[in-house]
Design a protein around this motif. Sequence first.
Motif, PDB file in Angstrom:
ATOM      1  N   GLN A 139       6.426  80.536  21.654  1.00 32.99           N
ATOM      2  CA  GLN A 139       6.884  81.922  21.153  1.00 32.99           C
ATOM      3  C   GLN A 139       6.717  83.138  21.889  1.00 32.99           C
ATOM      4  N   HIS A 140       5.903  83.102  22.981  1.00 32.22           N
ATOM      5  CA  HIS A 140       5.681  84.065  23.685  1.00 32.22           C
ATOM      6  C   HIS A 140       6.659  84.319  24.843  1.00 32.22           C
ATOM      7  N   PHE A 141       7.326  82.917  25.129  1.00 36.55           N
ATOM      8  CA  PHE A 141       8.510  83.081  26.039  1.00 36.55           C
ATOM      9  C   PHE A 141       9.996  83.144  25.538  1.00 36.55           C
ATOM     10  N   GLY A 142      10.022  82.702  24.303  1.00 41.82           N
ATOM     11  CA  GLY A 142      11.211  82.968  23.568  1.00 41.82           C
ATOM     12  C   GLY A 142      12.158  81.844  24.036  1.00 41.82           C
ATOM     13  N   VAL A 143      11.377  80.610  24.182  1.00 40.48           N
ATOM     14  CA  VAL A 143      12.202  79.405  24.755  1.00 40.48           C
ATOM     15  C   VAL A 143      12.101  78.286  23.983  1.00 40.48           C
ATOM     16  N   PRO A 144      12.806  77.248  23.880  1.00 45.09           N
ATOM     17  CA  PRO A 144      12.640  76.129  23.350  1.00 45.09           C
ATOM     18  C   PRO A 144      11.569  75.072  23.893  1.00 45.09           C
ATOM     19  N   VAL A 145      10.996  74.325  23.168  1.00 47.46           N
ATOM     20  CA  VAL A 145       9.960  73.192  23.663  1.00 47.46           C
ATOM     21  C   VAL A 145      10.794  71.902  23.510  1.00 47.46           C
ATOM     22  N   VAL A 146      10.707  71.092  24.536  1.00 48.32           N
ATOM     23  CA  VAL A 146      10.882  69.649  24.636  1.00 48.32           C
ATOM     24  C   VAL A 146       9.762  68.874  24.739  1.00 48.32           C
ATOM     25  N   PHE A 147       9.659  67.841  23.948  1.00 46.72           N
ATOM     26  CA  PHE A 147       8.553  67.098  24.395  1.00 46.72           C
ATOM     27  C   PHE A 147       8.865  65.583  24.726  1.00 46.72           C
ATOM     28  N   ALA A 148       8.469  64.815  25.607  1.00 43.28           N
ATOM     29  CA  ALA A 148       8.519  63.690  25.970  1.00 43.28           C
ATOM     30  C   ALA A 148       8.113  62.587  24.831  1.00 43.28           C
ATOM     31  N   LYS A 149       8.837  61.676  24.532  1.00 47.12           N
ATOM     32  CA  LYS A 149       8.224  60.641  23.516  1.00 47.12           C
ATOM     33  C   LYS A 149       7.726  59.630  24.214  1.00 47.12           C
ATOM     34  N   LYS A 150       6.696  59.150  23.570  1.00 47.68           N
ATOM     35  CA  LYS A 150       6.039  58.061  24.056  1.00 47.68           C
ATOM     36  C   LYS A 150       6.647  56.662  24.113  1.00 47.68           C
ATOM     37  N   THR A 151       7.497  56.660  23.178  1.00 45.05           N
ATOM     38  CA  THR A 151       8.174  55.116  23.031  1.00 45.05           C
ATOM     39  C   THR A 151       9.495  55.233  22.888  1.00 45.05           C
ATOM     40  N   GLN A 152      10.182  54.092  22.952  1.00 46.12           N
ATOM     41  CA  GLN A 152      11.631  54.111  22.947  1.00 46.12           C
ATOM     42  C   GLN A 152      12.187  54.275  21.496  1.00 46.12           C
ATOM     43  N   SER A 153      12.488  55.368  21.230  1.00 45.61           N
ATOM     44  CA  SER A 153      12.721  55.794  19.654  1.00 45.61           C
ATOM     45  C   SER A 153      14.259  55.445  19.667  1.00 45.61           C
ATOM     46  N   ARG A 154      14.648  54.785  18.540  1.00 49.95           N
ATOM     47  CA  ARG A 154      15.995  54.431  18.181  1.00 49.95           C
ATOM     48  C   ARG A 154      16.707  55.788  17.670  1.00 49.95           C
ATOM     49  N   ASN A 155      15.969  56.833  17.503  1.00 51.48           N
ATOM     50  CA  ASN A 155      16.566  58.288  17.130  1.00 51.48           C
ATOM     51  C   ASN A 155      17.291  58.848  18.431  1.00 51.48           C
ATOM     52  N   ILE A 156      16.952  58.526  19.289  1.00 49.79           N
ATOM     53  CA  ILE A 156      17.446  59.055  20.585  1.00 49.79           C
ATOM     54  C   ILE A 156      18.998  58.489  21.077  1.00 49.79           C
ATOM     55  N   ASP A 157      19.973  59.254  21.009  1.00 57.03           N
ATOM     56  CA  ASP A 157      21.137  58.508  21.270  1.00 57.03           C
ATOM     57  C   ASP A 157      21.645  59.290  22.700  1.00 57.03           C
ATOM     58  N   GLY A 158      22.582  58.472  23.188  1.00 55.38           N
ATOM     59  CA  GLY A 158      23.153  58.980  24.601  1.00 55.38           C
ATOM     60  C   GLY A 158      22.162  58.848  25.719  1.00 55.38           C
ATOM     61  N   GLU A 159      22.536  59.603  26.792  1.00 51.54           N
ATOM     62  CA  GLU A 159      21.809  59.291  28.011  1.00 51.54           C
ATOM     63  C   GLU A 159      20.258  59.719  27.996  1.00 51.54           C
ATOM     64  N   VAL A 160      19.513  58.738  28.291  1.00 53.54           N
ATOM     65  CA  VAL A 160      17.990  59.141  28.450  1.00 53.54           C
ATOM     66  C   VAL A 160      17.419  59.338  29.767  1.00 53.54           C
ATOM     67  N   LEU A 161      16.263  59.901  29.802  1.00 55.68           N
ATOM     68  CA  LEU A 161      15.755  60.142  30.929  1.00 55.68           C
ATOM     69  C   LEU A 161      14.337  59.243  30.844  1.00 55.68           C
ATOM     70  N   THR A 162      13.794  58.411  31.841  1.00 54.23           N
ATOM     71  CA  THR A 162      12.358  57.853  31.265  1.00 54.23           C
ATOM     72  C   THR A 162      11.489  57.689  32.499  1.00 54.23           C
ATOM     73  N   SER A 163      10.372  57.714  32.594  1.00 56.27           N
ATOM     74  CA  SER A 163       9.522  57.429  33.679  1.00 56.27           C
ATOM     75  C   SER A 163       8.123  56.800  32.845  1.00 56.27           C
ATOM     76  N   GLN A 164       7.363  56.380  33.862  1.00 54.10           N
ATOM     77  CA  GLN A 164       6.033  55.726  33.308  1.00 54.10           C
ATOM     78  C   GLN A 164       4.678  56.471  33.443  1.00 54.10           C
ATOM     79  N   VAL A 165       3.754  56.484  32.554  1.00 53.96           N
ATOM     80  CA  VAL A 165       2.446  57.296  32.515  1.00 53.96           C
ATOM     81  C   VAL A 165       1.407  55.972  32.330  1.00 53.96           C
TER      82      VAL A 165
END
Length: 195
Positions: free
Chosen positions: A70-96
Motif C-alpha cells: 500500500q505504501h508503494f502502490g504496487v500489486p503483491v504476488v505470492f508464491a503458492k506452496k502447492t501445485q494448485s489446480r487454479n493456476i492455468d497457463g505457464e507456471v514458474l516453480t522452484s523448490q524450498v
Amino acid sequence: MQLLENAILERGRVKDGEVLKVDAFLNHQMDVALINELGKEFFRRFQDQGVTKILTIEASGIGIACITAQHFGVPVVFAKKTQSRNIDGEVLTSQVTSFTHQRNYDIIVSARFLDPSDRVLLIDDFLAKGSAMLGLISLVQQSGAQIVGAGICIEKGFDVGGEAIRSLGIHVESLAVIKEMQNGQIVFDHEIEPA
Ligand code: 5GP
C-alpha cells in the motif's frame, strides 16, 4: 528498527533454542499498526528503486507484503506452496526447504504475474537459512524480471541466509537482525542494519 526490536523483546518467545515465535504480533495474530510501520520503513528504504511488484511466499509473508504494498502502490504476488489446480497457463516453480517444518516443497507462481519489465521487491517475515528467499529469487530469474532487493522483517544474523543472499549481489534490508538467542536471551546486531 527499534519498534520491531521492542516487539520481539516484549512479545516474542524463543522456542527450542533456535526458533523465534512472533505469533503474537507478526505471523499468527497480526499487529496491523506495527506491521504498517514496518511497511513504511520498507518503503523508506526502497522507495527510489522503481518497484513495480512485491513478491512474497505464502502464508506468513502475505499480510506483511500487502500492507507494505500500500505504501508503494504496487500489486503483491505470492508464491503458492502447492501445485494448485487454479493456476492455468505457464507456471514458474522452484523448490524450498522449510526450516520450521523440516521438509521440501515446491513453490509456484503463474508466469502471467511476473513480467520481464517488472522490478520486484521480495518481502518475507524471516531470513534464516535463505531457502525461501532463494526460491523466490529463482522464480524472478525465470521470469526475466529484475530483483531490486529483499525486505526482511527479522534476519537471523547467526545463520547462513543473509550471507547467501547478499553474496548474489542482492540488496537485503532487514528491519531487525538477531546476533544470538542463547538461553532465551535475544541479542540484536546493529552492524548490518544501515539506518
Ligand atoms: P529460511 O528459508 O531462510 O531458512 O527460512 C525462512 C522461512 O522460515 C520464513 O518464511 C519463516 O516463515 C520461517 N522461519 C525461519 N526461522 C524462523 C523462526 O525462528 N521463527 C519463525 N516463526 N519462522 C521462521
